[in-house]
Design a protein around this motif. Structure first.
Motif, PDB file in Angstrom:
ATOM      1  N   UNK A  89      44.732 -13.856 -10.139  1.00 55.34           N
ATOM      2  CA  UNK A  89      45.578 -12.703 -10.485  1.00 55.34           C
ATOM      3  C   UNK A  89      47.039 -13.060 -10.722  1.00 55.34           C
ATOM      4  N   UNK A  90      47.549 -14.038  -9.990  1.00 58.55           N
ATOM      5  CA  UNK A  90      48.943 -14.438 -10.177  1.00 58.55           C
ATOM      6  C   UNK A  90      49.165 -14.995 -11.577  1.00 58.55           C
ATOM      7  N   UNK A  91      48.165 -15.683 -12.112  1.00 58.15           N
ATOM      8  CA  UNK A  91      48.299 -16.240 -13.461  1.00 58.15           C
ATOM      9  C   UNK A  91      48.234 -15.139 -14.518  1.00 58.15           C
ATOM     10  N   UNK A  92      47.347 -14.192 -14.312  1.00 66.72           N
ATOM     11  CA  UNK A  92      47.255 -13.078 -15.253  1.00 66.72           C
ATOM     12  C   UNK A  92      48.575 -12.329 -15.301  1.00 66.72           C
ATOM     13  N   UNK A  93      49.148 -12.046 -14.143  1.00 66.59           N
ATOM     14  CA  UNK A  93      50.408 -11.318 -14.086  1.00 66.59           C
ATOM     15  C   UNK A  93      51.531 -12.114 -14.750  1.00 66.59           C
TER      16      UNK A  93
END
Length: 333
Positions: A118-122
Protein backbone atom coordinates in the motif's frame (compact mmCIF):
# COMPACT_ATOMS: atom_id res chain seq x y z
CA UNK A 1 42.22 -2.45 -24.35
CA UNK A 2 40.03 -4.95 -26.18
CA UNK A 3 36.40 -3.89 -26.34
CA UNK A 4 34.71 -6.11 -23.71
CA UNK A 5 31.42 -5.81 -25.53
CA UNK A 6 32.66 -6.92 -28.94
CA UNK A 7 30.32 -9.35 -30.65
CA UNK A 8 26.58 -9.53 -30.85
CA UNK A 9 25.82 -8.34 -27.30
CA UNK A 10 26.23 -4.58 -26.93
CA UNK A 11 25.95 -3.41 -23.35
CA UNK A 12 27.02 -0.48 -21.18
CA UNK A 13 30.56 0.86 -21.43
CA UNK A 14 32.10 3.30 -18.95
CA UNK A 15 31.92 6.12 -21.48
CA UNK A 16 28.23 5.53 -22.21
CA UNK A 17 27.51 5.16 -18.50
CA UNK A 18 29.14 8.53 -17.78
CA UNK A 19 27.01 10.16 -20.48
CA UNK A 20 23.93 8.56 -18.97
CA UNK A 21 24.84 9.86 -15.54
CA UNK A 22 25.20 13.38 -16.93
CA UNK A 23 21.71 13.06 -18.42
CA UNK A 24 19.92 11.82 -15.30
CA UNK A 25 21.97 13.49 -12.54
CA UNK A 26 19.72 16.55 -12.09
CA UNK A 27 16.89 14.23 -10.95
CA UNK A 28 18.73 11.64 -8.82
CA UNK A 29 21.01 11.38 -5.82
CA UNK A 30 24.58 10.16 -5.91
CA UNK A 31 23.80 7.82 -3.07
CA UNK A 32 26.35 7.41 -0.28
CA UNK A 33 28.41 4.41 0.73
CA UNK A 34 28.63 3.55 4.41
CA UNK A 35 31.10 1.28 6.14
CA UNK A 36 29.18 -0.98 8.53
CA UNK A 37 30.63 -2.95 11.43
CA UNK A 38 27.65 -4.77 12.94
CA UNK A 39 27.52 -6.62 16.21
CA UNK A 40 28.35 -10.27 15.46
CA UNK A 41 25.26 -11.41 17.32
CA UNK A 42 23.03 -9.39 14.99
CA UNK A 43 24.64 -10.15 11.62
CA UNK A 44 27.13 -13.06 11.46
CA UNK A 45 29.31 -11.69 8.66
CA UNK A 46 32.07 -13.64 6.90
CA UNK A 47 35.23 -13.88 9.00
CA UNK A 48 37.60 -10.97 8.49
CA UNK A 49 35.42 -9.21 5.97
CA UNK A 50 34.98 -5.45 5.70
CA UNK A 51 31.47 -4.44 4.72
CA UNK A 52 30.24 -1.40 2.79
CA UNK A 53 26.61 -0.52 2.07
CA UNK A 54 25.68 1.24 -1.19
CA UNK A 55 22.58 3.08 0.00
CA UNK A 56 20.24 3.16 -2.98
CA UNK A 57 17.37 3.07 -0.51
CA UNK A 58 18.15 6.79 -0.02
CA UNK A 59 17.40 7.49 -3.69
CA UNK A 60 14.72 10.14 -4.38
CA UNK A 61 12.00 7.60 -5.15
CA UNK A 62 13.14 5.19 -2.45
CA UNK A 63 14.87 2.81 -4.87
CA UNK A 64 17.46 2.58 -7.65
CA UNK A 65 14.69 2.14 -10.25
CA UNK A 66 14.52 5.88 -10.96
CA UNK A 67 17.85 5.71 -12.82
CA UNK A 68 16.52 3.45 -15.57
CA UNK A 69 13.12 5.13 -15.69
CA UNK A 70 14.64 8.56 -16.29
CA UNK A 71 17.01 7.23 -18.93
CA UNK A 72 14.04 5.86 -20.87
CA UNK A 73 11.96 9.01 -20.59
CA UNK A 74 14.40 11.92 -20.87
CA UNK A 75 15.63 11.20 -24.45
CA UNK A 76 12.12 10.74 -25.92
CA UNK A 77 10.94 13.37 -28.41
CA UNK A 78 8.32 15.87 -27.18
CA UNK A 79 5.56 14.61 -29.49
CA UNK A 80 5.93 11.09 -28.16
CA UNK A 81 6.18 12.23 -24.54
CA UNK A 82 2.99 14.24 -24.93
CA UNK A 83 1.11 10.93 -25.14
CA UNK A 84 2.51 9.90 -21.77
CA UNK A 85 4.31 6.86 -20.39
CA UNK A 86 3.30 3.45 -19.10
CA UNK A 87 4.87 0.63 -17.08
CA UNK A 88 4.14 -2.53 -15.12
CA UNK A 89 5.49 -3.00 -11.63
CA UNK A 90 5.12 -4.46 -8.16
CA UNK A 91 5.74 -0.92 -6.95
CA UNK A 92 9.22 0.58 -7.09
CA UNK A 93 9.37 0.83 -10.86
CA UNK A 94 5.89 2.33 -11.03
CA UNK A 95 6.90 4.98 -8.50
CA UNK A 96 10.01 5.82 -10.50
CA UNK A 97 8.17 6.00 -13.83
CA UNK A 98 5.60 8.32 -12.26
CA UNK A 99 8.44 10.48 -10.94
CA UNK A 100 10.14 10.52 -14.35
CA UNK A 101 6.88 11.46 -16.07
CA UNK A 102 6.39 14.36 -13.70
CA UNK A 103 9.99 15.47 -14.26
CA UNK A 104 9.37 15.92 -18.01
CA UNK A 105 5.84 17.25 -17.65
CA UNK A 106 3.83 14.32 -18.99
CA UNK A 107 1.38 11.75 -17.61
CA UNK A 108 1.85 8.18 -16.43
CA UNK A 109 -0.60 5.28 -16.57
CA UNK A 110 0.93 2.34 -14.76
CA UNK A 111 -0.13 -1.24 -14.08
CA UNK A 112 0.60 -2.42 -10.56
CA UNK A 113 0.10 -5.88 -9.14
CA UNK A 114 -2.94 -6.22 -6.90
CA UNK A 115 -0.59 -7.45 -4.17
CA UNK A 116 1.49 -4.25 -4.29
CA UNK A 117 2.46 -2.79 -0.94
CA UNK A 118 0.00 0.00 0.00
CA UNK A 119 2.83 2.44 0.69
CA UNK A 120 4.04 2.03 -2.88
CA UNK A 121 0.60 2.53 -4.35
CA UNK A 122 0.15 5.72 -2.35
CA UNK A 123 3.56 7.06 -3.30
CA UNK A 124 2.94 6.33 -6.97
CA UNK A 125 -0.33 8.25 -6.82
CA UNK A 126 1.42 11.11 -5.04
CA UNK A 127 3.68 11.50 -8.07
CA UNK A 128 0.56 11.88 -10.22
CA UNK A 129 0.21 8.47 -11.85
CA UNK A 130 -3.05 6.87 -12.89
CA UNK A 131 -2.99 3.27 -11.63
CA UNK A 132 -4.56 0.07 -12.89
CA UNK A 133 -4.18 -3.27 -11.13
CA UNK A 134 -3.38 -6.74 -12.44
CA UNK A 135 -3.59 -10.10 -10.68
CA UNK A 136 -0.09 -11.24 -11.66
CA UNK A 137 3.00 -10.32 -13.63
CA UNK A 138 1.94 -11.99 -16.87
CA UNK A 139 -1.39 -10.16 -17.05
CA UNK A 140 0.33 -6.96 -15.95
CA UNK A 141 2.81 -7.08 -18.82
CA UNK A 142 -0.02 -7.84 -21.26
CA UNK A 143 -2.01 -4.82 -20.06
CA UNK A 144 1.03 -2.54 -20.27
CA UNK A 145 1.57 -3.59 -23.88
CA UNK A 146 -2.13 -2.96 -24.60
CA UNK A 147 -1.89 0.56 -23.18
CA UNK A 148 1.21 1.21 -25.26
CA UNK A 149 -0.58 0.11 -28.46
CA UNK A 150 -3.87 1.86 -27.81
CA UNK A 151 -2.61 5.18 -26.42
CA UNK A 152 0.84 5.50 -27.96
CA UNK A 153 2.49 5.91 -24.58
CA UNK A 154 6.21 5.31 -24.07
CA UNK A 155 6.54 1.88 -22.46
CA UNK A 156 9.26 1.70 -19.80
CA UNK A 157 10.29 -1.88 -19.09
CA UNK A 158 11.12 -2.61 -15.43
CA UNK A 159 14.36 -4.47 -16.16
CA UNK A 160 14.98 -5.25 -19.83
CA UNK A 161 16.49 -3.09 -22.55
CA UNK A 162 19.47 -0.90 -23.27
CA UNK A 163 18.09 2.35 -21.84
CA UNK A 164 17.05 0.74 -18.56
CA UNK A 165 20.38 -1.04 -18.12
CA UNK A 166 22.38 2.07 -18.99
CA UNK A 167 20.47 3.79 -16.22
CA UNK A 168 21.36 1.13 -13.67
CA UNK A 169 24.97 1.09 -14.89
CA UNK A 170 25.41 4.41 -13.11
CA UNK A 171 25.16 2.50 -9.82
CA UNK A 172 28.24 0.53 -10.85
CA UNK A 173 30.03 3.69 -11.91
CA UNK A 174 29.46 5.27 -8.51
CA UNK A 175 30.55 2.14 -6.67
CA UNK A 176 33.87 1.98 -8.49
CA UNK A 177 34.51 5.66 -7.78
CA UNK A 178 33.49 5.41 -4.12
CA UNK A 179 35.13 2.03 -3.39
CA UNK A 180 38.05 1.63 -5.80
CA UNK A 181 39.60 -1.30 -3.89
CA UNK A 182 36.40 -3.35 -3.53
CA UNK A 183 36.96 -7.10 -3.82
CA UNK A 184 33.36 -8.38 -3.99
CA UNK A 185 29.92 -6.95 -4.64
CA UNK A 186 26.52 -8.52 -3.85
CA UNK A 187 23.47 -7.32 -5.79
CA UNK A 188 19.81 -8.38 -5.57
CA UNK A 189 18.17 -9.78 -8.72
CA UNK A 190 14.56 -9.44 -9.79
CA UNK A 191 14.53 -9.33 -13.57
CA UNK A 192 18.24 -8.55 -13.75
CA UNK A 193 18.17 -4.88 -14.67
CA UNK A 194 20.14 -3.70 -11.65
CA UNK A 195 22.81 -6.38 -11.64
CA UNK A 196 23.37 -6.40 -15.41
CA UNK A 197 24.05 -2.67 -15.53
CA UNK A 198 26.04 -2.56 -12.31
CA UNK A 199 28.15 -5.64 -13.07
CA UNK A 200 28.91 -4.46 -16.61
CA UNK A 201 30.66 -1.34 -15.35
CA UNK A 202 32.25 -2.87 -12.26
CA UNK A 203 33.80 -5.69 -14.29
CA UNK A 204 35.15 -3.33 -16.95
CA UNK A 205 36.67 -0.84 -14.49
CA UNK A 206 37.57 -3.23 -11.65
CA UNK A 207 37.83 -6.69 -13.26
CA UNK A 208 39.24 -8.34 -10.12
CA UNK A 209 36.09 -7.56 -8.16
CA UNK A 210 33.80 -10.55 -7.87
CA UNK A 211 30.12 -9.80 -8.56
CA UNK A 212 27.45 -12.03 -7.02
CA UNK A 213 23.71 -11.92 -7.54
CA UNK A 214 21.11 -13.07 -5.03
CA UNK A 215 17.53 -14.20 -5.62
CA UNK A 216 14.80 -15.53 -3.32
CA UNK A 217 14.22 -19.27 -3.60
CA UNK A 218 10.62 -18.53 -4.57
CA UNK A 219 11.56 -16.20 -7.43
CA UNK A 220 14.69 -17.68 -8.96
CA UNK A 221 14.19 -16.97 -12.67
CA UNK A 222 17.82 -15.89 -13.26
CA UNK A 223 19.35 -18.87 -11.46
CA UNK A 224 17.13 -21.23 -13.45
CA UNK A 225 17.94 -19.38 -16.67
CA UNK A 226 21.67 -19.68 -16.07
CA UNK A 227 21.27 -23.39 -15.39
CA UNK A 228 19.21 -23.80 -18.57
CA UNK A 229 21.50 -21.63 -20.70
CA UNK A 230 18.61 -19.44 -21.83
CA UNK A 231 15.94 -17.16 -20.32
CA UNK A 232 13.10 -19.04 -18.65
CA UNK A 233 9.76 -18.10 -17.09
CA UNK A 234 8.44 -19.15 -13.70
CA UNK A 235 5.10 -20.84 -13.14
CA UNK A 236 4.59 -19.02 -9.84
CA UNK A 237 6.22 -16.51 -7.50
CA UNK A 238 6.38 -17.22 -3.77
CA UNK A 239 8.47 -14.80 -1.72
CA UNK A 240 8.10 -11.85 0.63
CA UNK A 241 10.59 -9.99 -1.60
CA UNK A 242 7.99 -8.83 -4.09
CA UNK A 243 10.43 -6.39 -5.72
CA UNK A 244 12.43 -9.44 -6.81
CA UNK A 245 9.40 -11.32 -8.16
CA UNK A 246 10.00 -10.97 -11.90
CA UNK A 247 7.98 -13.64 -13.74
CA UNK A 248 10.73 -14.33 -16.26
CA UNK A 249 14.27 -13.54 -17.34
CA UNK A 250 14.80 -11.61 -20.58
CA UNK A 251 17.46 -11.93 -23.31
CA UNK A 252 19.39 -8.66 -22.97
CA UNK A 253 19.84 -8.65 -19.20
CA UNK A 254 20.34 -12.42 -19.15
CA UNK A 255 23.20 -12.12 -21.64
CA UNK A 256 24.92 -9.46 -19.55
CA UNK A 257 24.52 -11.55 -16.39
CA UNK A 258 26.07 -14.51 -18.20
CA UNK A 259 29.01 -12.35 -19.22
CA UNK A 260 29.71 -10.32 -16.10
CA UNK A 261 28.25 -12.01 -12.99
CA UNK A 262 30.38 -14.59 -11.22
CA UNK A 263 27.52 -16.48 -9.57
CA UNK A 264 23.89 -16.21 -8.50
CA UNK A 265 22.87 -17.66 -5.13
CA UNK A 266 19.53 -18.17 -3.42
CA UNK A 267 18.21 -17.18 0.01
CA UNK A 268 14.92 -18.04 1.68
CA UNK A 269 12.40 -15.69 3.24
CA UNK A 270 13.51 -16.44 6.79
CA UNK A 271 17.06 -15.35 5.95
CA UNK A 272 15.71 -12.18 4.34
CA UNK A 273 13.66 -11.35 7.44
CA UNK A 274 16.70 -11.87 9.66
CA UNK A 275 18.71 -9.53 7.45
CA UNK A 276 15.94 -6.90 7.61
CA UNK A 277 16.06 -7.16 11.39
CA UNK A 278 19.86 -6.80 11.48
CA UNK A 279 19.82 -3.74 9.23
CA UNK A 280 17.16 -2.14 11.41
CA UNK A 281 18.65 -2.94 14.82
CA UNK A 282 22.31 -2.26 14.06
CA UNK A 283 22.55 -0.12 10.91
CA UNK A 284 19.31 1.75 11.79
CA UNK A 285 17.96 1.27 8.26
CA UNK A 286 14.41 0.44 7.16
CA UNK A 287 14.94 -2.05 4.32
CA UNK A 288 12.23 -3.70 2.28
CA UNK A 289 12.79 -7.46 1.79
CA UNK A 290 14.56 -7.13 -1.58
CA UNK A 291 16.94 -4.62 -0.06
CA UNK A 292 17.96 -7.04 2.67
CA UNK A 293 18.63 -9.98 0.31
CA UNK A 294 22.35 -9.15 -0.25
CA UNK A 295 23.02 -9.22 3.49
CA UNK A 296 21.16 -12.53 3.75
CA UNK A 297 23.45 -13.91 1.05
CA UNK A 298 26.60 -12.53 2.68
CA UNK A 299 25.68 -14.20 5.98
CA UNK A 300 24.54 -17.40 4.26
CA UNK A 301 25.51 -19.00 0.94
CA UNK A 302 28.32 -16.51 0.20
CA UNK A 303 29.81 -16.52 3.69
CA UNK A 304 32.91 -18.60 2.91
CA UNK A 305 33.60 -16.90 -0.43
CA UNK A 306 33.49 -13.42 1.13
CA UNK A 307 35.73 -14.19 4.12
CA UNK A 308 38.61 -11.74 4.44
CA UNK A 309 37.37 -9.50 1.58
CA UNK A 310 36.25 -5.90 1.18
CA UNK A 311 32.59 -6.46 0.32
CA UNK A 312 29.93 -4.13 -1.03
CA UNK A 313 26.19 -4.74 -0.67
CA UNK A 314 23.78 -2.85 -2.92
CA UNK A 315 20.78 -1.93 -0.74
CA UNK A 316 18.18 -1.40 -3.41
CA UNK A 317 15.08 0.16 -1.82
CA UNK A 318 12.99 1.04 1.21
CA UNK A 319 9.41 1.44 -0.01
CA UNK A 320 7.45 -0.51 2.58
CA UNK A 321 4.62 0.38 4.96
CA UNK A 322 5.15 0.28 8.71
CA UNK A 323 2.72 -2.56 9.43
CA UNK A 324 4.32 -4.91 6.89
CA UNK A 325 7.81 -3.98 8.05
CA UNK A 326 6.92 -4.63 11.68
CA UNK A 327 5.28 -7.95 10.75
CA UNK A 328 8.48 -9.17 9.09
CA UNK A 329 10.64 -8.07 12.02
CA UNK A 330 8.39 -9.90 14.48
CA UNK A 331 8.53 -13.02 12.29
CA UNK A 332 12.34 -12.81 12.34
CA UNK A 333 12.24 -13.42 16.07
Amino acid sequence: MTDPMAGELQGPTPERSRKTRARVSPWIERTPVRRWVPDSGVAPLPAGSELFLKLELFQRTGSYKVRGALNNVLPADPATLARGVTAVSAGNHAISVAYAARAVGTTARVVMLSSANPARVERCRNFGAEIEFAQDGASGFARMEEIEREEGRVSVHPFEGEATVLGTSTVGLEIVEQLPSLEALVVPIGGGGLISGTASIVKQLAPACRVYGVEPVGADSMRRSLDAGEPVALDRIDTIADSLGAPHAAPYTFGLVQRYVDDVVLVDDDAIRSAMRALFLDAKLVAEPACAAPLAAACGPLRDRLAGRRVGLVLSGSNIDLDTFAMHLRAAG
